[in-house]
Motif scaffolding. Structure first.
Motif, PDB file in Angstrom:
ATOM      1  N   SER A  72       0.855  -1.189   0.000  1.00 66.20           N
ATOM      2  CA  SER A  72       0.000   0.000   0.000  1.00 66.20           C
ATOM      3  C   SER A  72       0.883   1.227   0.000  1.00 66.20           C
ATOM      4  N   ARG A 128      -4.377  -1.494   9.721  1.00 73.30           N
ATOM      5  CA  ARG A 128      -4.003  -0.111   9.431  1.00 73.30           C
ATOM      6  C   ARG A 128      -4.713   0.799  10.415  1.00 73.30           C
ATOM      7  N   ALA A 153     -13.493  -0.799  -2.603  1.00 74.16           N
ATOM      8  CA  ALA A 153     -12.305   0.005  -2.887  1.00 74.16           C
ATOM      9  C   ALA A 153     -12.088   0.175  -4.391  1.00 74.16           C
ATOM     10  N   ARG A 199     -11.428   7.160  -4.223  1.00 71.78           N
ATOM     11  CA  ARG A 199     -10.209   7.290  -3.420  1.00 71.78           C
ATOM     12  C   ARG A 199      -9.157   6.266  -3.810  1.00 71.78           C
ATOM     13  N   TYR A 200      -9.587   5.139  -4.370  1.00 72.17           N
ATOM     14  CA  TYR A 200      -8.641   4.074  -4.717  1.00 72.17           C
ATOM     15  C   TYR A 200      -8.745   3.735  -6.204  1.00 72.17           C
ATOM     16  N   THR A 218      -5.710  -8.590  -7.063  1.00 72.11           N
ATOM     17  CA  THR A 218      -5.223  -8.053  -5.803  1.00 72.11           C
ATOM     18  C   THR A 218      -4.991  -9.205  -4.845  1.00 72.11           C
ATOM     19  N   LEU A 261      -6.673  -4.469  -1.892  1.00 69.73           N
ATOM     20  CA  LEU A 261      -7.937  -3.744  -1.894  1.00 69.73           C
ATOM     21  C   LEU A 261      -8.835  -4.121  -0.720  1.00 69.73           C
ATOM     22  N   GLU A 287      -7.934  -1.773   1.922  1.00 75.20           N
ATOM     23  CA  GLU A 287      -8.381  -0.432   1.545  1.00 75.20           C
ATOM     24  C   GLU A 287      -9.888  -0.290   1.780  1.00 75.20           C
ATOM     25  N   VAL A 333     -10.673   0.136   5.403  1.00 79.61           N
ATOM     26  CA  VAL A 333     -10.405   1.515   5.824  1.00 79.61           C
ATOM     27  C   VAL A 333     -11.575   2.419   5.446  1.00 79.61           C
TER      28      VAL A 333
END
Length: 543
Positions: free
Chosen positions: A109, A136, A268, A273-274, A458, A491, A494, A497
């Motif tokens: 990441s 995270r 994600a 955002r990703y 991923t 992902l 992500e 998050v």
């Protein structure tokens, strides 16, 4: 007497733990109860030979089957004998030596990690994988990444994959043991990462079985037909129930083997955002791990499925495999004759110069799943591995030609190739079957070439894989339809998050509700594809 107290001394590096044990339990069971994650891919059935320990003192004598495993029965200068922990029964006072190393690795990441954890309110996202657990921590005020960590899942002491862990649940206290292992590990990781501080909230993405075990729910019904789950999550669970330092939201699952980690990854992938990908027909995702989960967008809905790939693509079950620890090889490519490293074998005169990439640019020490793909593709192109998976030599190893070999060499063996074949065969066959189902739903007159696939891969392979390597070994089958393939960061984490925010939790629930699962268990077509896709390269049958 059998039930009298016995002193068990456990050494892990310079750390020492002393216990009083009654009865004559198996050493592996005692280590499990203490949360010591000794690898036992077969779940402690004595079939894999991986739970090697060094013991001295009161243990039962090895049986003939145990002595068949390499290294068992070997003594060192201190009087310790190598045994299988799942076959060494405690009969008296005993000392045990375990490896001091705990495998941790940075996640794939872009998030940075600070040297000191700041004194700010924070939340934690968790990617609860079968093989690895990633965390995270983010600042709740602005979403800034504060720190992250990753470790091998301590539950591996009870089996390498979800099926062996489901089988372990049939044992007395089996569910409680697996729950305790994972909840205590996540708590320990959070507190170590934060310097003892507790987060405000936690979100957890994981496959269906892992989420069941975290919640203390018996997943045994997922191990038998019709493989349905009564609990699909997508809700809050209290900290006390989960054994975590804060309440946690467990991401929603679609079905028995398409879990919250796939939901998180899709969230994600389609988030600005990703990934920022538009939900249009042909958008596809493949989350590579112990359980390969994949999805394909068709007519505004996600068609999803999964296959049991095993731990090879995450570096598990491989003789010199690992996650992305410092020094782990992430890529292997052909180089010129002046290269520092080379592939050699005592059974082949050829020296193959190679270039390596490793985590932290440290000296090579192990192979990630990404390196397995690259190494296999290279040896396949060089004619050292045949398309049927047979290795011309028993093994190839990485040699340092400038400084000599100071540590045990990194070897890639015939058994490792077979493990990778099983993993890649399951993934390739499942994705082919998914595309066939989408084609049938879309238009019976449409050929496979009508499907234009935008595939994103991923997972926990350690890094990105060159598309050419994935195509060469058949991890991705070229459908000659203009398919594009790209590799993206983890992902699932992500997505976890993102779910720290309420509106994203609502998006995750919407994705799960718009998904339909294609069950591959008992699917004859998948079985045909799997046999064909075991071949390295394009499948050998007309499929």
């Amino acid at each position: 007497m059998n039930n009298e107290n016995k002193l068990l001394t456990i050494w892990q590096g310079d750390s020492c733990t002393r216990l009083r044990v009654t009865g004559q339990p198996m050493l592996l069971d005692v280590l499990r109860e203490q949360g010591m994650a000794l690898s036992a891919p077969c779940g402690g059935d004595g079939r894999c030979g991986r739970c090697l320990v060094r013991v001295k003192g009161g243990v039962s004598a090895p049986c003939d089957d145990e002595m068949d495993f390499p290294g068992v029965g070997r003594s060192d200068e201190d009087g310790f004998v190598t045994r299988l922990a799942c076959r060494a029964r405690l009969t008296g006072d005993c000392e045990v030596r375990l490896s001091a190393e705990i495998s941790r690795h940075k996640l794939s990441s872009d998030g940075g990690q600070t040297a000191a954890f700041p004194n700010v309110p924070f939340a934690v996202a968790v990617d609860l994988g079968t093989t690895t657990i990633g965390l995270r921590a983010v600042d709740v005020s602005d979403g800034t990444v504060i720190a992250q960590a990753c470790e091998l899942n301590d539950q591996r002491v009870c089996g390498a994959d979800v099926m062996t862990r489901i089988a372990y649940c049939a044992r007395p206290d089996g569910v409680d043991t697996l729950h305790r292992l994972v909840s205590s590990q996540i708590t320990r990781m959070i507190l170590r990462m934060s310097g003892g501080c507790s987060p405000e909230i936690i979100t957890v993405a994981g496959n269906t079985v892992m989420l069941h075990l975290l919640a203390g729910i018996d997943p045994s019904y997922l191990g038998k037909a019709p493989y349905r789950t009564a609990e699909r999550f997508g809700q809050w669970y209290g900290a006390e129930r989960l054994g975590l330092p804060a309440d946690a939201w467990l991401l929603p699952c679609v079905g028995g083997y398409t879990g919250g980690d796939l939901t998180a990854a899709l969230l994600a992938l389609t988030s600005p955002r990703y990934g920022g990908k538009q939900e249009q027909d042909g958008l596809a995702l493949c989350d590579l791990g112990t359980n390969g989960e994949m999805a394909l967008m068709q007519d505004g809905r996600w068609l999803v499925t999964s296959s049991a790939a095993g731990p090879a693509l995450e570096g598990g079950g491989i003789s010199c495999g690992s996650g992305a620890v410092s020094g782990a090889v992430t890529a292997v490519s052909l180089s010129d004759d002046n290269a520092r490293y080379a592939l050699t074998s005592p059974e082949d005169d050829r020296v193959i110069p190679i270039e390596l990439r490793t985590v932290n640019d440290a000296p090579p020490r192990s192979l990630t799943g990404a390196a397995l793909v690259s190494l296999t593709a290279l040896l396949l192109r060089e004619g050292k591995i045949l398309p049927n998976g047979r290795m011309i030599a028993r093994y190839w190893q990485i040699d340092d030609r400038t400084e000599g070999q100071t540590d045990a060499p990194i070897r890639y063996t015939q058994a490792d190739v077979r493990q990778l074949q099983l993993a890649k065969g399951a993934v390739a066959a499942a994705f082919r079957r998914l595309c066939e189902e989408a084609k049938c739903v879309s238009d019976e007159k449409c050929s496979m070439d009508c499907l234009h696939i935008d595939l994103h891969m991923t997972g926990g392979l350690g890094c990105h894989i060159p598309t050419s390597d994935a195509l060469d070994i058949g991890l991705v089958c070229d459908m000659k339809s203009g398919m594009t393939v790209s590799f993206v960061p983890n992902l699932a984490l992500e997505g976890a998050v993102l779910c720290l925010r309420k509106e994203q939790r609502q998006r995750a629930a919407d994705i799960a509700s718009r998904s339909r699962e294609l069950e591959l268990s008992g699917d004859g077509r998948f079985d045909e594809l799997f046999v064909s896709c075991m071949r390295l390269g394009e499948p050998d049958d007309d499929y």
